[in-house]
Design a protein around this motif. Structure first.
Motif, mmCIF file in Angstrom:
data_model
loop_
_atom_site.group_PDB
_atom_site.id
_atom_site.type_symbol
_atom_site.label_atom_id
_atom_site.label_comp_id
_atom_site.label_asym_id
_atom_site.label_seq_id
_atom_site.Cartn_x
_atom_site.Cartn_y
_atom_site.Cartn_z
ATOM 1 N N LEU A 17 1.285 7.239 5.154
ATOM 2 C CA LEU A 17 -0.126 6.856 5.007
ATOM 3 C C LEU A 17 -0.498 6.812 3.530
ATOM 4 C CD1 LEU A 17 -2.775 6.218 6.522
ATOM 5 C CD2 LEU A 17 -3.319 8.667 6.394
ATOM 6 N N LEU A 18 -1.062 5.681 3.097
ATOM 7 C CA LEU A 18 -1.501 5.523 1.719
ATOM 8 C C LEU A 18 -3.022 5.577 1.590
ATOM 9 C CD1 LEU A 18 0.894 2.621 0.620
ATOM 10 C CD2 LEU A 18 1.249 5.092 0.430
ATOM 11 N N VAL A 19 -3.743 4.982 2.576
ATOM 12 C CA VAL A 19 -5.209 5.016 2.597
ATOM 13 C C VAL A 19 -5.638 5.407 4.011
ATOM 14 C CG1 VAL A 19 -7.346 3.699 2.309
ATOM 15 C CG2 VAL A 19 -5.388 3.226 0.827
ATOM 16 N N ALA A 20 -6.435 6.479 4.109
ATOM 17 C CA ALA A 20 -6.838 6.972 5.438
ATOM 18 C C ALA A 20 -8.049 6.235 5.994
ATOM 19 C CB ALA A 20 -7.129 8.469 5.376
ATOM 20 N N GLY A 21 -8.921 5.756 5.118
ATOM 21 C CA GLY A 21 -10.144 5.128 5.601
ATOM 22 C C GLY A 21 -11.185 6.161 6.008
ATOM 23 N N PRO A 22 -12.299 5.734 6.603
ATOM 24 C CA PRO A 22 -13.367 6.658 7.015
ATOM 25 C C PRO A 22 -12.852 7.652 8.069
ATOM 26 C CG PRO A 22 -14.148 4.386 7.037
ATOM 27 C CD PRO A 22 -12.658 4.337 6.875
ATOM 28 N N ASN A 99 -11.049 0.219 -1.366
ATOM 29 C CA ASN A 99 -12.404 -0.309 -1.573
ATOM 30 C C ASN A 99 -13.015 -0.832 -0.267
ATOM 31 O OD1 ASN A 99 -12.245 0.264 -4.319
ATOM 32 N ND2 ASN A 99 -11.499 -1.796 -4.860
ATOM 33 N N ALA A 100 -12.185 -1.407 0.590
ATOM 34 C CA ALA A 100 -12.664 -1.951 1.863
ATOM 35 C C ALA A 100 -12.719 -0.895 2.969
ATOM 36 C CB ALA A 100 -11.770 -3.108 2.301
ATOM 37 N N GLU A 101 -12.303 0.345 2.643
ATOM 38 C CA GLU A 101 -12.244 1.439 3.629
ATOM 39 C C GLU A 101 -11.419 1.022 4.843
ATOM 40 O OE1 GLU A 101 -16.412 2.411 4.358
ATOM 41 O OE2 GLU A 101 -16.216 4.082 2.946
ATOM 42 N N LEU A 102 -10.271 0.409 4.553
ATOM 43 C CA LEU A 102 -9.349 -0.039 5.592
ATOM 44 C C LEU A 102 -8.060 0.756 5.488
ATOM 45 C CD1 LEU A 102 -9.022 -2.279 7.816
ATOM 46 C CD2 LEU A 102 -7.763 -3.589 6.080
ATOM 47 N N PRO A 103 -7.631 1.451 6.582
ATOM 48 C CA PRO A 103 -6.399 2.247 6.507
ATOM 49 C C PRO A 103 -5.192 1.398 6.098
ATOM 50 C CG PRO A 103 -7.646 2.789 8.475
ATOM 51 C CD PRO A 103 -8.309 1.587 7.880
ATOM 52 N N LEU A 104 -4.293 2.033 5.335
ATOM 53 C CA LEU A 104 -3.083 1.358 4.876
ATOM 54 C C LEU A 104 -1.910 2.321 4.990
ATOM 55 C CD1 LEU A 104 -1.518 -0.938 3.397
ATOM 56 C CD2 LEU A 104 -2.233 0.149 1.229
ATOM 57 N N ALA A 105 -0.822 1.840 5.592
ATOM 58 C CA ALA A 105 0.413 2.622 5.674
ATOM 59 C C ALA A 105 1.571 1.723 5.264
ATOM 60 C CB ALA A 105 0.617 3.142 7.094
ATOM 61 N N GLU A 106 2.647 2.352 4.803
ATOM 62 C CA GLU A 106 3.833 1.569 4.447
ATOM 63 C C GLU A 106 5.000 1.990 5.324
ATOM 64 O OE1 GLU A 106 4.732 2.291 0.316
ATOM 65 O OE2 GLU A 106 5.967 4.065 0.787
ATOM 66 N N ILE A 107 5.912 1.040 5.565
ATOM 67 C CA ILE A 107 7.076 1.287 6.394
ATOM 68 C C ILE A 107 8.314 0.964 5.563
ATOM 69 C CG2 ILE A 107 7.052 -1.042 7.398
ATOM 70 C CD1 ILE A 107 7.903 0.244 10.062
ATOM 71 N N PRO A 108 9.339 1.817 5.624
ATOM 72 C CA PRO A 108 10.502 1.621 4.750
ATOM 73 C C PRO A 108 11.277 0.350 5.078
ATOM 74 C CG PRO A 108 10.902 3.398 6.312
ATOM 75 C CD PRO A 108 9.455 3.035 6.434
ATOM 76 N N ILE A 109 12.169 -0.009 4.144
ATOM 77 C CA ILE A 109 12.928 -1.256 4.256
ATOM 78 C C ILE A 109 13.791 -1.278 5.510
ATOM 79 C CG2 ILE A 109 14.721 -2.653 3.141
ATOM 80 C CD1 ILE A 109 13.702 -1.638 0.458
ATOM 81 N N ASP A 110 14.390 -0.132 5.846
ATOM 82 C CA ASP A 110 15.352 -0.123 6.946
ATOM 83 C C ASP A 110 14.713 -0.014 8.322
ATOM 84 O OD1 ASP A 110 14.429 2.394 6.407
ATOM 85 O OD2 ASP A 110 16.350 3.397 6.789
#
Length: 527
Positions: A17-22, A99-110
């Motif tokens: 998780l990079l951005v949790a949002g509200p 800024n948009a209060e939108l959750p963001l997560a990243e997933i690894p390459i594999d």
């Protein structure tokens, strides 16, 4: 439930998780996962979906523009897939999501996006299995409640064990059948019964100041027989709660149908008792046995009364004497009074036989309470009750039954706009009054017009008072001086008027037969 938080907890996906949002955004329901590399995917993404992307659109639009289009259609968040050419999530994307209060997560390459899709499908499969399993288990519990005779209360207990919601079951007559919460007020019950009469019934109904209840109809191919109410607005219920309540309403319909069948059998049983009573003393032994089945001791005093709606009001000239459900209202009222009774409903009246060791005035008071309960349940329609003497035992019921029903019939044919219940016994109605009320109103009006028509025409054309004078004369038992005094006229004026009446009607008040005809003719108009 599928949510971003659910996917974050899956170790196989290795999401970070990079951005949790509200607050609570991560736990919001996700409808599905959608992979896209379009610069503007807003035309293809649906509200509640989770967007998966590798960022191939970055050569065409900025992260802020991409996030703006995703946010605009109500997406739940973004999962950014790392790749060899892009081993880290772009800082501009992180900043745009924050800024948009939108959750963001990243997933690894594999870890491919298909792993996320499989994980989402697995969650939905578990949910469907859980819903099906809970529906089957709840159905078994509801079936067991019915099979062991727990009835409506047993069905409500099954729901209460699963969900902590206040519940109420009310039939179409406003009778409370079961509750696990506060009882609706009298006005609240009336609103519920009105709602059940609509086509279709509303989803929510207001049962008190600021209190809205979700309504689930119970039984009935046309108008529902009852309603299951959750004392909370429908919008506050989860989908699984609504499904549970709808399932319970179907089972309640089975028990309500059973109760109606039992009531119908008891009503036929009660009607047969009335037929036995009317058939004469040869069925006395059968009557005694039937009365005991209703808790009435045949060797003790028994009272009889007959109820009906007043059928000839000016506003409702075509009202029916009885309505479906009227007998049930009377039965409930007697049960609250703690009185063993037989209630038989027909098309012309509802007859009550009740054990009675109290006085006649007490019986009049009970009849008034029964009439008031029926009137309130049916929109304050005027109710009449006919009574007769209290029978010393069950062998002497034929005459009280006939006389109470006849008194009820006479009362309901009287025209009145008074909404208050009317209770009267057979003897108090008066012999001449019974004769007048037993004649067809149209025929009696014709008789009255034949006798007094010319008098009424005379009064209308000359603004006269001949009819009022005749009424006063008969009310004063033919006393000239008393009549003249009551009309504030000289006795000679009275004699002139009476002579004119005799001329117009051909009837002389000095003859008994003529005086009777004049008296009866006056009964068709208000005195």
């Amino acid at each position: 439930m599928l949510s971003l938080a659910t996917l974050l907890r899956d170790p196989d996906l290795q999401l970070r998780l990079l951005v949790a949002g509200p607050p609570q955004t991560l736990n919001a329901p996700v409808t599905w996962v959608h992979g896209t590399e379009l610069a503007d995917p807003s035309g293809y993404i649906h509200r509640g979906e989770l967007v998966m992307t590798n960022g191939l659109w970055m050569s065409e639009v900025t992260p802020t523009e991409f996030v703006g289009s995703v946010r605009r259609v109500g997406a739940r968040g973004v999962v950014f897939g790392l790749r060899v050419a892009q081993p880290t999530t772009p800082a501009e994307l992180v900043s745009a999501c924050r800024n948009a209060e939108l959750p963001l997560a990243e997933i690894p390459i594999d870890v491919p996006f298909t792993a996320v899709s499989r994980a989402a499908a697995a969650v939905y499969e578990r949910e469907r299995h859980d819903v099906l399993s809970s529906t089957i288990q709840r159905g078994d519990a509801l079936t067991n409640a019915l099979s062991r005779g727990a009835g409506i209360s047993g069905i409500i207990d099954v729901l209460r064990r699963e969900y902590e919601r206040p519940l109420v079951v009310i039939d179409r007559l406003g009778r409370l059948l079961a509750t696990t919460g506060p009882e609706p007020s009298e006005s609240g019950r009336r609103k519920i019964t009105e709602a059940l009469g609509r086509r279709p019934p509303p989803i929510d109904v207001e049962v008190g100041p600021g209190l809205s209840a979700a309504l689930f109809p119970v039984g009935g191919l046309g108008a529902p027989d009852a309603a299951l109410l959750c004392l909370a607005p429908t919008t506050t219920l989860s989908e699984r709660e609504r499904e549970a309540l709808e399932q319970a309403a179907r089972y309640l319909g089975l028990d309500v149908a059973r109760m109606q069948a039992v009531d119908a059998i008891e009503m036929r049983f009660a009607t047969e008792v009335l037929d036995m009573i009317l058939s004469g003393p040869q069925r006395a032994a059968d009557v005694a046995g039937r009365l005991r089945a209703f808790g009435i001791e045949p060797a003790a005093p028994v009272a009889v009364c007959a109820l009906a709606f007043a059928g000839t009001t000016r506003d409702r000239p075509d009202d029916a004497p009885t309505e479906p459900g009227m007998s049930e209202i009377v039965t409930d009222c007697l049960m609250r009074e703690g009185l063993p009774a037989l209630v038989a409903g027909g098309t012309q009246d509802v007859v009550v036989l009740v054990s009675w060791r109290r006085s006649d005035p007490d019986l009049h008071d009970l009849a008034g309470r029964l009439a008031a309960a029926v009137a309130a349940a049916f929109g304050d329609r005027p109710v009449v009750v006919g009574l007769d003497r209290i029978a010393p035992d069950a062998t002497d019921l034929r005459s009280p039954l006939q006389r109470s029903r006849e008194a009820c019939r006479i009362l309901r044919r009287r025209t009145s706009d008074d909404m208050r219940p009317v209770v009267a016994d057979f003897e108090s109605l008066g012999t001449f009054r019974m004769l007048v009320d037993s004649v067809d109103p149209e025929l009696f009006q014709g008789f009255s017009q034949t006798v007094l028509g010319r008098v009424r025409d005379h009064d209308q054309q000359r603004d006269g008072e001949l009819e009022a004078t005749l009424r006063a004369f008969l009310q004063n038992d033919g006393h000239w001086a008393a009549t003249a005094a009551s009309l504030y006229i000289h006795v000679n004026t009275l004699r002139n008027r009476m002579a004119r009446i005799a001329e117009l009607t051909g009837r002389d008040v000095g003859r008994t037969t003529d005086r009777v005809e004049l008296f009866l003719a006056l009964q068709s108009v208000p005195g």
